[in-house]
Scaffold this motif. Structure first.
Motif, PDB file in Angstrom:
ATOM      1  N   TRP A 217      -8.655  -8.714   5.321  1.00 24.51           N
ATOM      2  CA  TRP A 217      -7.385  -8.720   6.043  1.00 24.51           C
ATOM      3  C   TRP A 217      -6.220  -8.752   5.067  1.00 24.51           C
ATOM      4  CZ3 TRP A 217      -8.066  -6.918  10.520  1.00 24.51           C
ATOM      5  CH2 TRP A 217      -9.141  -7.291  11.323  1.00 24.51           C
ATOM      6  N   THR A 218      -6.400  -9.432   3.938  1.00 24.92           N
ATOM      7  CA  THR A 218      -5.318  -9.507   2.950  1.00 24.92           C
ATOM      8  C   THR A 218      -5.008  -8.145   2.338  1.00 24.92           C
ATOM      9  OG1 THR A 218      -6.964 -10.190   1.306  1.00 24.92           O
ATOM     10  CG2 THR A 218      -5.673 -11.941   2.352  1.00 24.92           C
ATOM     11  N   GLU A 219      -5.984  -7.238   2.323  1.00 28.50           N
ATOM     12  CA  GLU A 219      -5.729  -5.873   1.845  1.00 28.50           C
ATOM     13  C   GLU A 219      -4.923  -5.085   2.873  1.00 28.50           C
ATOM     14  OE1 GLU A 219      -9.168  -3.687   0.420  1.00 28.50           O
ATOM     15  OE2 GLU A 219     -10.101  -5.582  -0.176  1.00 28.50           O
ATOM     16  N   LEU A 220      -5.233  -5.289   4.146  1.00 26.00           N
ATOM     17  CA  LEU A 220      -4.519  -4.588   5.203  1.00 26.00           C
ATOM     18  C   LEU A 220      -3.119  -5.163   5.420  1.00 26.00           C
ATOM     19  CD1 LEU A 220      -7.354  -4.204   7.850  1.00 26.00           C
ATOM     20  CD2 LEU A 220      -6.361  -2.415   6.436  1.00 26.00           C
TER      21      LEU A 220
ATOM     22  N   ALA B 157      -6.735 -20.450  19.772  1.00 24.90           N
ATOM     23  CA  ALA B 157      -5.929 -19.585  18.914  1.00 24.90           C
ATOM     24  C   ALA B 157      -4.462 -19.997  18.933  1.00 24.90           C
ATOM     25  CB  ALA B 157      -6.072 -18.126  19.349  1.00 24.90           C
ATOM     26  N   ILE B 158      -3.927 -20.287  20.086  1.00 23.50           N
ATOM     27  CA  ILE B 158      -2.502 -20.636  20.188  1.00 23.50           C
ATOM     28  C   ILE B 158      -2.199 -21.951  19.472  1.00 23.50           C
ATOM     29  CG2 ILE B 158      -2.512 -21.900  22.372  1.00 23.50           C
ATOM     30  CD1 ILE B 158       0.058 -19.261  21.341  1.00 23.50           C
ATOM     31  N   LEU B 159      -3.216 -22.763  19.258  1.00 26.58           N
ATOM     32  CA  LEU B 159      -3.034 -24.033  18.554  1.00 26.58           C
ATOM     33  C   LEU B 159      -3.164 -23.896  17.043  1.00 26.58           C
ATOM     34  CD1 LEU B 159      -5.045 -26.343  20.992  1.00 26.58           C
ATOM     35  CD2 LEU B 159      -2.552 -26.089  20.817  1.00 26.58           C
ATOM     36  N   MET B 160      -3.469 -22.700  16.562  1.00 24.60           N
ATOM     37  CA  MET B 160      -3.625 -22.474  15.121  1.00 24.60           C
ATOM     38  C   MET B 160      -2.267 -22.547  14.427  1.00 24.60           C
ATOM     39  SD  MET B 160      -6.515 -19.486  15.072  1.00 24.60           S
ATOM     40  CE  MET B 160      -7.013 -19.789  13.381  1.00 24.60           C
ATOM     41  N   PRO B 161      -2.260 -22.926  13.148  1.00 26.45           N
ATOM     42  CA  PRO B 161      -1.000 -23.062  12.408  1.00 26.45           C
ATOM     43  C   PRO B 161      -0.114 -21.809  12.432  1.00 26.45           C
ATOM     44  CG  PRO B 161      -2.807 -24.002  11.143  1.00 26.45           C
ATOM     45  CD  PRO B 161      -3.416 -23.330  12.347  1.00 26.45           C
ATOM     46  N   ALA B 162      -0.692 -20.640  12.519  1.00 22.95           N
ATOM     47  CA  ALA B 162       0.101 -19.407  12.522  1.00 22.95           C
ATOM     48  C   ALA B 162       1.063 -19.351  13.702  1.00 22.95           C
ATOM     49  CB  ALA B 162      -0.821 -18.184  12.544  1.00 22.95           C
TER      50      ALA B 162
ATOM     51  N   PRO C 277      -0.973  -7.392   3.198  1.00 24.28           N
ATOM     52  CA  PRO C 277      -0.715  -8.157   1.976  1.00 24.28           C
ATOM     53  C   PRO C 277       0.461  -9.132   2.077  1.00 24.28           C
ATOM     54  CG  PRO C 277      -0.091  -5.854   1.696  1.00 24.28           C
ATOM     55  CD  PRO C 277      -0.784  -5.964   3.016  1.00 24.28           C
ATOM     56  N   GLU C 278       1.368  -8.901   3.001  1.00 25.22           N
ATOM     57  CA  GLU C 278       2.538  -9.775   3.157  1.00 25.22           C
ATOM     58  C   GLU C 278       2.267 -10.955   4.092  1.00 25.22           C
ATOM     59  OE1 GLU C 278       5.391  -9.174   1.401  1.00 25.22           O
ATOM     60  OE2 GLU C 278       4.320  -7.512   0.479  1.00 25.22           O
ATOM     61  N   ALA C 279       1.120 -10.953   4.747  1.00 20.62           N
ATOM     62  CA  ALA C 279       0.816 -12.008   5.726  1.00 20.62           C
ATOM     63  C   ALA C 279       0.506 -13.327   5.031  1.00 20.62           C
ATOM     64  CB  ALA C 279      -0.360 -11.587   6.595  1.00 20.62           C
ATOM     65  N   SER C 280       0.907 -14.397   5.690  1.00 18.89           N
ATOM     66  CA  SER C 280       0.627 -15.734   5.162  1.00 18.89           C
ATOM     67  C   SER C 280      -0.853 -16.064   5.351  1.00 18.89           C
ATOM     68  CB  SER C 280       1.484 -16.762   5.893  1.00 18.89           C
ATOM     69  OG  SER C 280       1.021 -16.909   7.226  1.00 18.89           O
ATOM     70  N   PRO C 281      -1.353 -17.028   4.589  1.00 16.69           N
ATOM     71  CA  PRO C 281      -2.750 -17.452   4.790  1.00 16.69           C
ATOM     72  C   PRO C 281      -3.024 -17.907   6.231  1.00 16.69           C
ATOM     73  CG  PRO C 281      -1.932 -18.312   2.721  1.00 16.69           C
ATOM     74  CD  PRO C 281      -0.751 -17.693   3.431  1.00 16.69           C
ATOM     75  N   ALA C 282      -2.041 -18.519   6.881  1.00 15.39           N
ATOM     76  CA  ALA C 282      -2.225 -18.966   8.270  1.00 15.39           C
ATOM     77  C   ALA C 282      -2.394 -17.776   9.208  1.00 15.39           C
ATOM     78  CB  ALA C 282      -1.040 -19.825   8.710  1.00 15.39           C
ATOM     79  N   VAL C 283      -1.638 -16.717   8.981  1.00 12.38           N
ATOM     80  CA  VAL C 283      -1.753 -15.513   9.811  1.00 12.38           C
ATOM     81  C   VAL C 283      -3.096 -14.832   9.563  1.00 12.38           C
ATOM     82  CG1 VAL C 283      -0.819 -13.200  10.197  1.00 12.38           C
ATOM     83  CG2 VAL C 283       0.724 -15.172  10.075  1.00 12.38           C
ATOM     84  N   ILE C 284      -3.506 -14.753   8.314  1.00  7.39           N
ATOM     85  CA  ILE C 284      -4.813 -14.160   7.987  1.00  7.39           C
ATOM     86  C   ILE C 284      -5.922 -14.951   8.668  1.00  7.39           C
ATOM     87  CG2 ILE C 284      -6.455 -13.703   6.111  1.00  7.39           C
ATOM     88  CD1 ILE C 284      -4.106 -11.702   6.221  1.00  7.39           C
ATOM     89  N   GLU C 285      -5.817 -16.271   8.643  1.00  9.45           N
ATOM     90  CA  GLU C 285      -6.816 -17.119   9.307  1.00  9.45           C
ATOM     91  C   GLU C 285      -6.854 -16.833  10.815  1.00  9.45           C
ATOM     92  OE1 GLU C 285      -7.810 -21.857   9.975  1.00  9.45           O
ATOM     93  OE2 GLU C 285      -5.766 -21.248   9.498  1.00  9.45           O
ATOM     94  N   ALA C 286      -5.679 -16.676  11.424  1.00 11.97           N
ATOM     95  CA  ALA C 286      -5.615 -16.410  12.871  1.00 11.97           C
ATOM     96  C   ALA C 286      -6.213 -15.053  13.202  1.00 11.97           C
ATOM     97  CB  ALA C 286      -4.169 -16.490  13.355  1.00 11.97           C
TER      98      ALA C 286
END
Length: 117
Positions: A23-26, A55-60, A28-37
């Protein structure tokens, strides 16, 4: 396609030899929290996907969701208004009815009806 059908199995088999893309390749600007979500929500196997409530309770989503937002409902949505058999004729009638609510390039509804049918 049902999960047990031959067509579904052949479709899934086509992707087994492909290397996964991170996901980080697709994104690259996303935060780790967004990648996790994304990783939690986009799983091929539905049993491994996170629920919408989790999902809605995730940090992202921390900036857009608060506890009082109602991630859970006490009742289900009543979809009985949508209980009809969508035959070709009925769908055409409903589409035509919806189209006639709006002007069609200045033509009268009768002209639109001739164009539609």
């Amino acid at each position: 396609l049902s999960a047990g059908s031959g067509a579904a199995r052949r479709f899934v088999a086509r992707f087994q030899s492909l290397a996964p893309v991170m996901w980080t390749e697709l994104y690259p600007e996303a935060s780790p929290a967004v990648i996790e979500a994304i990783d939690a929500m986009v799983k091929f196997n539905p049993a491994k996907r996170v629920s919408a409530k989790a999902a809605i309770l995730m940090p992202a989503f921390g900036d857009i969701y608060t506890d009082g937002d109602g991630a859970g409902a006490d009742t289900t949505v009543d979809w009985s208004f949508d209980d009809f058999k969508p035959t070709k004729h009925e769908l055409q009638r409903l589409l035509q009815e919806e189209c006639f609510k709006y002007p069609t390039f200045g033509n009268a509804p009768q002209q639109a009806e001739r164009n539609f049918l």
